[in-house]
Motif scaffolding. Structure first.
Motif, short mmCIF file in Angstrom:
data_model
loop_
_atom_site.label_atom_id
_atom_site.label_comp_id
_atom_site.label_asym_id
_atom_site.label_seq_id
_atom_site.Cartn_x
_atom_site.Cartn_y
_atom_site.Cartn_z
N ALA A 1 -18.61 77.54 -0.67
CA ALA A 1 -19.00 78.92 -0.96
C ALA A 1 -18.91 79.22 -2.46
O ALA A 1 -19.66 80.05 -2.98
N LYS A 2 -18.00 78.55 -3.15
CA LYS A 2 -17.90 78.72 -4.59
C LYS A 2 -19.11 78.08 -5.29
O LYS A 2 -19.59 78.59 -6.31
N LEU A 3 -19.60 76.98 -4.73
CA LEU A 3 -20.75 76.29 -5.32
C LEU A 3 -22.05 77.01 -5.01
O LEU A 3 -22.97 77.01 -5.83
N HIS A 4 -22.16 77.59 -3.81
CA HIS A 4 -23.42 78.18 -3.37
C HIS A 4 -23.20 79.57 -2.77
O HIS A 4 -23.47 79.80 -1.58
N PRO A 5 -22.73 80.52 -3.55
CA PRO A 5 -22.45 81.86 -3.00
C PRO A 5 -23.68 82.57 -2.45
O PRO A 5 -23.56 83.39 -1.54
N ASP A 6 -24.86 82.26 -2.98
CA ASP A 6 -26.08 82.91 -2.49
C ASP A 6 -26.49 82.39 -1.12
O ASP A 6 -27.26 83.05 -0.41
N ALA A 7 -25.98 81.22 -0.73
CA ALA A 7 -26.35 80.62 0.56
C ALA A 7 -25.31 80.89 1.63
O ALA A 7 -25.53 80.54 2.79
N VAL A 8 -24.18 81.50 1.26
CA VAL A 8 -23.07 81.71 2.21
C VAL A 8 -22.79 83.21 2.34
O VAL A 8 -22.55 83.90 1.34
N ALA A 9 -22.82 83.70 3.60
CA ALA A 9 -22.56 85.12 3.85
C ALA A 9 -21.08 85.41 3.99
O ALA A 9 -20.61 86.48 3.60
N LYS A 10 -20.32 84.47 4.55
CA LYS A 10 -18.90 84.68 4.79
C LYS A 10 -18.24 83.34 5.04
O LYS A 10 -18.89 82.40 5.53
N VAL A 11 -16.97 83.24 4.71
CA VAL A 11 -16.16 82.06 5.01
C VAL A 11 -15.06 82.47 5.98
O VAL A 11 -14.34 83.44 5.74
N ILE A 12 -14.93 81.71 7.08
CA ILE A 12 -13.85 81.93 8.04
C ILE A 12 -13.08 80.63 8.15
O ILE A 12 -13.64 79.60 8.54
N THR A 13 -11.81 80.65 7.78
CA THR A 13 -10.98 79.45 7.90
C THR A 13 -10.02 79.59 9.08
O THR A 13 -9.61 80.69 9.42
N MET A 14 -9.68 78.48 9.69
CA MET A 14 -8.77 78.46 10.85
C MET A 14 -7.69 77.41 10.59
O MET A 14 -7.94 76.21 10.65
N GLY A 15 -6.49 77.87 10.24
CA GLY A 15 -5.40 76.95 9.98
C GLY A 15 -5.63 76.05 8.79
O GLY A 15 -5.15 74.92 8.77
N SER A 16 -6.33 76.55 7.78
CA SER A 16 -6.69 75.72 6.61
C SER A 16 -5.65 75.83 5.51
O SER A 16 -5.28 76.95 5.11
N PRO A 17 -5.20 74.71 4.96
CA PRO A 17 -4.14 74.72 3.94
C PRO A 17 -4.69 74.93 2.53
O PRO A 17 -4.83 74.01 1.74
N PHE A 18 -4.99 76.19 2.18
CA PHE A 18 -5.57 76.48 0.87
C PHE A 18 -4.57 77.13 -0.08
O PHE A 18 -4.87 77.30 -1.27
N SER A 19 -3.40 77.52 0.39
CA SER A 19 -2.44 78.26 -0.44
C SER A 19 -1.13 77.49 -0.56
O SER A 19 -0.82 76.63 0.28
N GLY A 20 -0.36 77.82 -1.58
CA GLY A 20 0.94 77.17 -1.74
C GLY A 20 0.80 75.70 -2.13
O GLY A 20 -0.15 75.28 -2.78
N SER A 21 1.76 74.91 -1.71
CA SER A 21 1.77 73.48 -2.02
C SER A 21 0.86 72.72 -1.06
O SER A 21 0.85 72.99 0.14
N PRO A 22 0.08 71.75 -1.55
CA PRO A 22 -0.73 70.93 -0.65
C PRO A 22 0.11 70.04 0.26
O PRO A 22 -0.43 69.37 1.15
N TYR A 23 1.44 70.06 0.05
CA TYR A 23 2.35 69.30 0.91
C TYR A 23 2.99 70.19 1.98
O TYR A 23 3.89 69.74 2.69
N ASP A 24 2.52 71.42 2.10
CA ASP A 24 3.06 72.35 3.11
C ASP A 24 2.45 72.07 4.48
O ASP A 24 1.86 72.94 5.11
N ASN A 25 2.57 70.85 4.95
CA ASN A 25 1.99 70.48 6.24
C ASN A 25 2.62 69.19 6.74
O ASN A 25 3.30 68.48 5.98
N ASN A 26 2.36 68.87 7.98
CA ASN A 26 2.89 67.64 8.59
C ASN A 26 1.86 66.51 8.63
O ASN A 26 2.06 65.53 9.34
N ALA A 27 0.77 66.66 7.89
CA ALA A 27 -0.30 65.66 7.96
C ALA A 27 -0.54 64.94 6.64
O ALA A 27 -1.38 64.04 6.59
N TRP A 28 0.19 65.29 5.59
CA TRP A 28 -0.16 64.73 4.29
C TRP A 28 0.06 63.23 4.20
O TRP A 28 -0.68 62.53 3.50
N ARG A 29 1.04 62.69 4.92
CA ARG A 29 1.25 61.24 4.86
C ARG A 29 0.07 60.50 5.49
O ARG A 29 -0.40 59.47 4.97
N ILE A 30 -0.42 61.01 6.61
CA ILE A 30 -1.59 60.39 7.25
C ILE A 30 -2.80 60.52 6.35
O ILE A 30 -3.60 59.58 6.23
#
Length: 275
Positions: free
Chosen positions: A167-196
């Protein structure tokens, strides 16, 4: 330099994005040699940075309960899906290690409401690469051109991180962004999947092969759906802070259960209707 796509190529890309077609996995990199495997194992064994917080073990264990989700769905009546006020076009981006098949149930419910649900067209989500973003950009632009309206990006987990960057690259092509459980804030290590993630992709979560400011809000309406019961991604990472998204919506489901959760599906439908 990237060559522009012909009209015929863009039309084909838009058609291939439908959930009615069998997903075809995008060609992946060659199998790594033993030196590369050893390097990735070393990455996966890194100590977690100080300050990073994982969801609790009891929530992680509860993710296993999603194995029974198809049985639960079969024992319950179909969801009561209201008809949409206006049909929208939604592109669904799967989470890390999953394919469009895992979002098929959500896609069907969106289509029952009168929306168009399109898959991302990249097969299994195996992490980020510059080539993937080039192809995803072409996909989004092709779908937008075919249907004559900006698309809604619905991203689950890592797919939501991709949605925000697209959406940052193509704002004219995107009406809305809906994220579900997406790790976009804080530390990128704030999850149990980073080792995998380190093991599969070969790069650390905080050193992606593309430039990105994950916490920076896209220049379109951005809604973060999160769950306090998420056993994979820390709620503080998927909820975000004011200024990093427009709104945050809490639902009660596991991380694996976002695409099948009736509460989450209804929240997505309400966001589509709100456009």
């Amino acid at each position: 330099m990237r060559l522009s796509k012909t009209a015929a190529e863009r039309e084909r890309m838009a058609q291939d994005a439908t959930f009615d077609r069998r997903p075809v996995a995008a060609p992946g990199p060659a199998e790594p040699g033993w030196r590369e495997v050893a390097r990735r194992v070393a990455l996966a064994r890194r100590p977690q940075p100080e300050g990073a917080r994982n969801p609790s073990l009891r929530f992680l264990v509860s993710e296993l309960g999603e194995l029974a989700e198809p049985l639960r769905r079969a024992l319950h009546p179909p969801l009561d899906i209201p008809r949409a006020k206006t049909g929208r076009v939604a592109v669904l981006l799967p989470g890390f290690g999953t394919s469009p098949w895992r979002m098929r149930y959500m896609a069907k419910q969106l289509e029952r409401a009168g929306h168009k649900a399109k898959r991302w067209g990249m097969g299994v989500n195996l992490g980020v690469s510059p080539e993937l973003f080039d192809k995803l950009s072409d996909r989004i632009l092709a779908v937008r051109e075919r249907y004559g309206q900006p698309v809604v990006l619905v991203g689950w987990s890592l797919g939501g991180v991709f949605a925000r960057e697209l959406a940052k690259l193509h704002p004219d092509a995107v009406a809305k962004v809906i994220t579900m459980g997406s790790p976009f804030s804080g530390s990128p290590y704030d999850n149990n999947a980073w080792r995998i993630y380190h093991l599969v992709t070969g790069h650390p979560v905080d050193e992606p092969p593309v430039e990105a400011e994950l916490a920076e809000k896209p220049p379109v309406e951005t809604v973060a759906i999160w769950s306090p019961r998420d056993g994979i991604v820390s709620p503080r990472a998927s909820r975000g802070r004011p200024g990093e998204r427009d709104r945050a919506i809490a639902v009660r489901c596991t991380h694996v259960g976002f695409p099948n959760s009736p509460e989450c599906i209804r929240a997505v439908l309400e966001e589509l209707d709100a456009l």
